[in-house]
Scaffold this active site. Sequence first.
Site, PDB file in Angstrom:
ATOM      1  N   SER A  50      27.187  43.898  55.133  1.00 42.79           N
ATOM      2  CA  SER A  50      27.866  42.779  55.780  1.00 42.79           C
ATOM      3  C   SER A  50      27.105  42.329  57.022  1.00 42.79           C
ATOM      4  CB  SER A  50      29.285  43.200  56.184  1.00 42.79           C
ATOM      5  OG  SER A  50      29.215  44.194  57.206  1.00 42.79           O
ATOM      6  N   ASP A  82      26.851  40.855  51.681  1.00 46.24           N
ATOM      7  CA  ASP A  82      28.274  40.534  51.636  1.00 46.24           C
ATOM      8  C   ASP A  82      28.582  39.446  52.674  1.00 46.24           C
ATOM      9  OD1 ASP A  82      30.943  40.791  50.880  1.00 46.24           O
ATOM     10  OD2 ASP A  82      31.345  42.384  52.334  1.00 46.24           O
ATOM     11  N   HIS A  83      29.227  38.388  52.249  1.00 47.42           N
ATOM     12  CA  HIS A  83      29.660  37.303  53.139  1.00 47.42           C
ATOM     13  C   HIS A  83      28.527  36.703  53.969  1.00 47.42           C
ATOM     14  CE1 HIS A  83      33.960  37.413  52.329  1.00 47.42           C
ATOM     15  NE2 HIS A  83      33.914  38.736  52.405  1.00 47.42           N
ATOM     16  N   GLU A 134      32.024  31.949  46.833  1.00 46.00           N
ATOM     17  CA  GLU A 134      33.467  32.142  47.025  1.00 46.00           C
ATOM     18  C   GLU A 134      34.172  30.801  47.018  1.00 46.00           C
ATOM     19  OE1 GLU A 134      36.752  34.310  49.951  1.00 46.00           O
ATOM     20  OE2 GLU A 134      34.623  34.836  50.092  1.00 46.00           O
ATOM     21  N   GLY A 179      40.770  43.813  55.320  1.00 46.44           N
ATOM     22  CA  GLY A 179      41.346  44.719  56.299  1.00 46.44           C
ATOM     23  C   GLY A 179      42.356  45.683  55.713  1.00 46.44           C
ATOM     24  N   GLY A 210      38.496  42.237  49.402  1.00 45.71           N
ATOM     25  CA  GLY A 210      39.717  42.722  50.041  1.00 45.71           C
ATOM     26  C   GLY A 210      40.532  43.614  49.135  1.00 45.71           C
ATOM     27  N   ASN A 252      35.223  44.892  45.546  1.00 42.86           N
ATOM     28  CA  ASN A 252      34.697  45.312  46.844  1.00 42.86           C
ATOM     29  C   ASN A 252      35.603  46.365  47.482  1.00 42.86           C
ATOM     30  OD1 ASN A 252      32.931  43.241  46.305  1.00 42.86           O
ATOM     31  ND2 ASN A 252      33.162  42.262  48.292  1.00 42.86           N
ATOM     32  N   THR A 255      37.375  49.242  53.418  1.00 42.04           N
ATOM     33  CA  THR A 255      38.367  49.836  54.299  1.00 42.04           C
ATOM     34  C   THR A 255      38.704  51.269  53.909  1.00 42.04           C
ATOM     35  OG1 THR A 255      39.332  47.679  54.818  1.00 42.04           O
ATOM     36  CG2 THR A 255      40.729  49.606  55.171  1.00 42.04           C
TER      37      THR A 255
END
EC number: 4.1.2.13
Length: 307
Positions: A50, A82-83, A134, A179, A210, A252, A255
Amino acid sequence: MPLTGTREMFARAYKEGYAVGAFNVNNMEIIQGIIQAATEEQAPLILQVSAGARKYAGQAYIRKLIEAALSESDLPIALHLDHGQDFDICKDCIDGGFTSVMIDGSHLSYEENIAVTKRVVAYAHDRGVVVEAELGRLAGVEDDVSSEHSIYTDPEQAVDFVQRTGCDSLAIAIGTSHGAYKFAGEAKLDFARLEKITNMLPDFPIVLHGASSVPQEFVQMANQYGGDIGSASGVPEDLLRKAATYGVCKINIDTDIRLAMTAVIRKYMAENPSHFDPRQYLTPARDAVKKMVQHKIRNVLGCSNKI
């Protein structure tokens, strides 16, 4: 073994109804734990980096740690951004040896998202790199990615978006969130929406972001030993396993790894207050990562013995 892309991984996953785990990496212990788990399970693997990880460890450091892991492994492993927030970040990672990048234009207007995704796809495909995009927006916070509200993916738009951009996989919003605090009430995923998208984009890989489940045993462990995590809750694992039968080829997970690692470190430090050698508490932390990833591979992703 050299890094690989995700096309072959996803083609088999789609056909056989399982998902490949995409695990976020930040340091040596996390990488080692993930690799050890996947090796024992003989599972394909996506290691993803990330923006926060690039800032924390540095892209070059992470790349070299993964090179070290590859020298000891014969697994098919993809290295994924990622992102990626813009073209320049994606370009930097493509030029730096990543085999897969995500361009996240979900914060842009629809047409702007299409434009930046097309630009990244053109640059990446010329260099043999695959692109995840996305459409829709996940609520929650993860590193530099945050949103107060979810915007679920429109199936008709998804078809138009894939056709116009040429992306190789698509992250969609159906109820997951970033999160540790995902659901205030009953956990639900919009499977009707997912099924419609899958039917309208046959054989096309869908991605879930997520998707950590926030195991309560680690929430309780962390809180027992000085933490203050609160009423964290995640996506039930049976829903994630079901999603893999609807064309979701990449799930993914970040967390849950952080939570397991931190809870174990808190417990170790509380029980061994005289210890100060990082190797003493990072060894059980690495083992916690391994156990968490093995559990996900076996029971959630369904990708054991798929290489």
